[in-house]
Design a protein around this motif. Structure first.
Motif, PDB file in Angstrom:
ATOM      1  N   ALA A 311      69.809  28.136  48.963  1.00 41.91           N
ATOM      2  CA  ALA A 311      68.434  28.539  48.720  1.00 41.91           C
ATOM      3  C   ALA A 311      67.887  28.065  47.770  1.00 41.91           C
ATOM      4  N   HIS A 312      66.473  27.730  47.701  1.00 43.84           N
ATOM      5  CA  HIS A 312      65.923  27.197  46.697  1.00 43.84           C
ATOM      6  C   HIS A 312      65.287  28.216  45.409  1.00 43.84           C
ATOM      7  N   TRP A 313      65.886  28.005  44.448  1.00 38.07           N
ATOM      8  CA  TRP A 313      65.306  28.998  43.340  1.00 38.07           C
ATOM      9  C   TRP A 313      63.933  28.647  42.872  1.00 38.07           C
ATOM     10  N   ILE A 332      59.165  36.763  47.967  1.00 37.37           N
ATOM     11  CA  ILE A 332      59.586  36.334  49.418  1.00 37.37           C
ATOM     12  C   ILE A 332      60.107  34.852  49.385  1.00 37.37           C
ATOM     13  N   ASP A 333      59.103  34.038  48.639  1.00 36.54           N
ATOM     14  CA  ASP A 333      59.572  32.758  48.814  1.00 36.54           C
ATOM     15  C   ASP A 333      59.826  32.109  47.209  1.00 36.54           C
ATOM     16  N   ASN A 334      61.099  32.029  46.919  1.00 35.39           N
ATOM     17  CA  ASN A 334      62.278  32.575  47.671  1.00 35.39           C
ATOM     18  C   ASN A 334      63.476  33.181  46.845  1.00 35.39           C
ATOM     19  N   ALA A 335      62.780  34.309  46.123  1.00 31.65           N
ATOM     20  CA  ALA A 335      63.695  35.213  45.511  1.00 31.65           C
ATOM     21  C   ALA A 335      64.615  35.939  46.591  1.00 31.65           C
ATOM     22  N   GLY A 365      63.292  22.200  43.163  1.00 31.08           N
ATOM     23  CA  GLY A 365      61.993  21.113  43.547  1.00 31.08           C
ATOM     24  C   GLY A 365      62.152  21.232  44.957  1.00 31.08           C
ATOM     25  N   GLU A 366      62.235  22.294  45.737  1.00 29.73           N
ATOM     26  CA  GLU A 366      62.029  22.612  47.210  1.00 29.73           C
ATOM     27  C   GLU A 366      60.663  22.333  47.290  1.00 29.73           C
ATOM     28  N   GLU A 367      59.843  23.041  46.615  1.00 28.06           N
ATOM     29  CA  GLU A 367      58.331  23.030  46.787  1.00 28.06           C
ATOM     30  C   GLU A 367      57.751  21.735  46.512  1.00 28.06           C
ATOM     31  N   GLN A 368      58.294  20.928  45.833  1.00 34.35           N
ATOM     32  CA  GLN A 368      57.803  19.673  45.725  1.00 34.35           C
ATOM     33  C   GLN A 368      58.342  18.431  46.465  1.00 34.35           C
ATOM     34  N   MET A 393      68.888  29.494  53.384  1.00 34.22           N
ATOM     35  CA  MET A 393      67.839  30.827  53.486  1.00 34.22           C
ATOM     36  C   MET A 393      66.583  30.480  52.725  1.00 34.22           C
ATOM     37  N   ASP A 394      65.729  30.740  53.387  1.00 31.72           N
ATOM     38  CA  ASP A 394      64.399  30.648  52.614  1.00 31.72           C
ATOM     39  C   ASP A 394      63.463  31.477  53.238  1.00 31.72           C
ATOM     40  N   ALA A 395      62.621  32.136  52.328  1.00 28.84           N
ATOM     41  CA  ALA A 395      61.476  33.203  52.719  1.00 28.84           C
ATOM     42  C   ALA A 395      62.024  34.283  53.610  1.00 28.84           C
TER      43      ALA A 395
HETATM   44 ZN    ZN Z   1      60.425  28.572  50.511  1.00 31.11          ZN
END
Ligand code: ZN
Length: 538
Positions: A311-313, A332-335, A365-368, A393-395
């Motif tokens: 899961a991306h932090w 949600i995205d992505n706690a 760095g998922e969002e990047q 797991m994401d969002a």
């Molecule tokens: Zn996400």
């Protein structure tokens, strides 16, 4: 179904809720709520890489893994350093195409965008020969090679976006209208580099790209974060507008030909265009290091085989204020997914020990651009051929427990069957992603595991609630997309959220992983999957 769900809740309260192989263990909703609330609080400053928010977040994650009694996965450290490069490029005002006595000048931004993935301060294509390479695809499983028979040194590939199946009306050509990875621009850049080409020009079209020229303009200008990597890259990656492409083809050896149709024809081979391109980019380069956080729960007799939960932090940090709020909390995205890692780890700790080892990976760095998972895939801490599966797991959905489990890229691997079995145990059903033409399978962290051959599952309940109707869930999803997605309002709210939905998905992922972790079988990619050849060593 409403009644069934209530019975399930009741049974779980008295502790006899059967989770198949996972015995009586229930993933704790309270654990998800606690970590989700904390991680998305203002204290963590929107969890942006390279900021104080990162330091706080990764220390918290490492500390919580330790408290759970998980082992550090990188020697004695819970951290995997992810060196990143920021490249801020300025292209020349013009891209110049010449051929015979003809000359075409394209203007930066309106007609073309260009970046260099190289860290040199000055990168240029000077009179690089243009070759039309169709969709720029090399796909052994489809017996397709758009690059065949040409020495690409000193040449620039001109390619179409999407893949040959799109708009072909032929469902046996690639995956018909559903996008394969060969359709994504990321793939096209990678393949051009593998072929040794000097540069690549992608022709933009709104429908097959699934976004307009303005998205290309904003995405391909300004600083780009990327990984420090030894993988080959071309000198220049670029896009031209559809109108510019028409002019370019009119000057070329393909004048008057239906080049789109040709590119969709079986047996297509690259065609020299009789043109040359010149364009330059000057780069400002900065380097910094971010961190993946990774822990392992060792298995018993099969402890050298691994199942990776990811899961991306990271999220977007502090940005443009909306309603006087500038912290992009990313609840949600992505706690949601990060918190679920802890709840699932807790459930494994409470279960009879698994035969295989379980890895928990919180990526940066998922969002990047999926950078933390890409770095892991290039520098895996556990051998990919011994890694049984990735569950990403994401969002996750906060609208309460869902009947469906929607699987992105449905049909890719046997993990779908595992998901189906576990879903049915919970009174749920699985659903293929409703918009495969948008290529969501290629836009989350699990995809980087797929790229190194590891079967990967990216799924969540998102269509029909146990209590809420399909219509109501659609409304809530639209509300999220419009008012919360990537905005400061993506905050934890006990009043409006129903974390029972996240628990329900996490429960399913736990059961699935628990089952896999006690088998000795390696789930396979399906025959039509573009990742099958990678797993099976071609
Ligand atoms: Zn996400």
């Amino acid at each position: 179904m409403k009644v069934l769900y209530k019975i399930l809740i009741l049974l779980s309260l008295v502790g006899i809720y059967s989770c198949g192989d996972a015995g009586n263990v229930k993933v704790s909703q309270a654990t998800i709520e606690k970590h989700m609330e904390r991680l998305s609080s203002d204290e963590f400053l929107g969890r942006m890489p390279f900021t104080e928010g990162e330091t706080k977040t990764v220390n918290y994650l490492g500390g919580e893994f330790a408290k759970l009694g998980l082992m550090p996965a990188n020697g004695d450290s819970y951290f995997q350093e992810v060196p990143m490069i920021e490249i801020d490029g300025t292209p020349s005002e013009k891209m110049i195409i010449t051929g015979g006595n003809n000359k075409l000048e394209l203007n930066f931004y309106d007609d073309f965008v260009a970046v260099s993935p190289r860290t040199d301060s000055w990168v240029a294509l000077e009179n690089s020969e243009l070759v039309f390479a169709g969709y720029g695809v090399v796909a052994p499983e489809y017996n397709w090679n758009d690059y065949e028979g040409i020495d690409w040194k000193g040449k620039t590939a001109v390619v179409l976006i999407n893949d040959p199946g799109f708009r072909s009306g032929d469902t046996t050509l690639f995956n018909g209208n559903a996008m394969t990875y060969y359709g994504r621009w990321t793939y096209k850049n990678e393949e051009a580099a593998r072929q040794g080409a000097d540069g690549i020009i992608i022709i933009h079209e709104t429908e097959p790209a699934a976004y307009g020229w303005s998205v290309v303009q904003s995405g391909w200008t300004g600083p780009q974060l990327t990984l420090e990597s030894d993988l080959p890259v071309t000198k220049i990656e670029s896009w031209i507008s559809n109108g510019s492409a028409e002019k370019l083809f009119q000057m070329s050896t393909l004048k008057g030909k239906d080049y789109r149709k040709m590119a969709q024809t079986r047996g297509f081979k690259p065609i020299p265009m009789g043109l040359e391109v010149s364009v330059q980019v000057s780069n400002k380069v900065k380097r910094d290091v971010s961190r993946n956080v990774i822990a392992v729960l060792p298995g018993t007799d099969l402890k050298d085989e691994y199942i990776i939960y990811s899961a991306h932090w990271d999220h977007l940090g502090i940005g443009r204020p909306v309603n006087n709020d500038s912290i992009y909390n990313g609840a949600i995205d992505n706690a949601s997914g990060t918190a679920s890692l802890f709840a699932i780890a807790e459930a494994f700790k409470a279960s009879r020990p698994s035969r295989r080892s379980i890895v928990f990976l919180a990526t940066t760095g998922e969002e990047q651009g999926l950078l933390g998972s890409a770095y892991y895939a290039e520098n895996p801490l556990f051998p990919p051929d011994k890694t049984v599966a990735n569950i990403n797991m994401d969002a996750l959905n906060s609208w309460g427990p869902m009947k469906d489990l929607t699987i992105m890229g449905y049909g890719q691997s046997e993990l779908d069957q595992y998901a189906k079995t576990e879903a049915e145990k919970m009174g749920r059903y699985i659903l293929p992603d409703l918009h495969p033409e948008n290529g969501y399978f290629y836009r989350a962290d699990h995809f980087n595991f797929a790229k190194i051959g590891i079967p990967a599952l990216y799924a969540k309940g998102s269509y029909e609630g146990m209590e809420l109707s399909i219509e109501k869930i659609r409304e809530l999803n639209e509300y999220y997309d419009t008012y919360m997605y990537h905005k400061p309002s993506d905050e934890y709210d006990r009043e409006t959220m129903d974390i029972g939905g996240i628990q329900f998905d996490a429960q399913l992922f736990f059961q699935l992983g628990y089952r896999l972790s006690n088998e000795d079988y390696f789930p396979k990619w399906s025959d039509k999957s573009e990742f099958k050849a990678i797993r099976e060593g071609n």
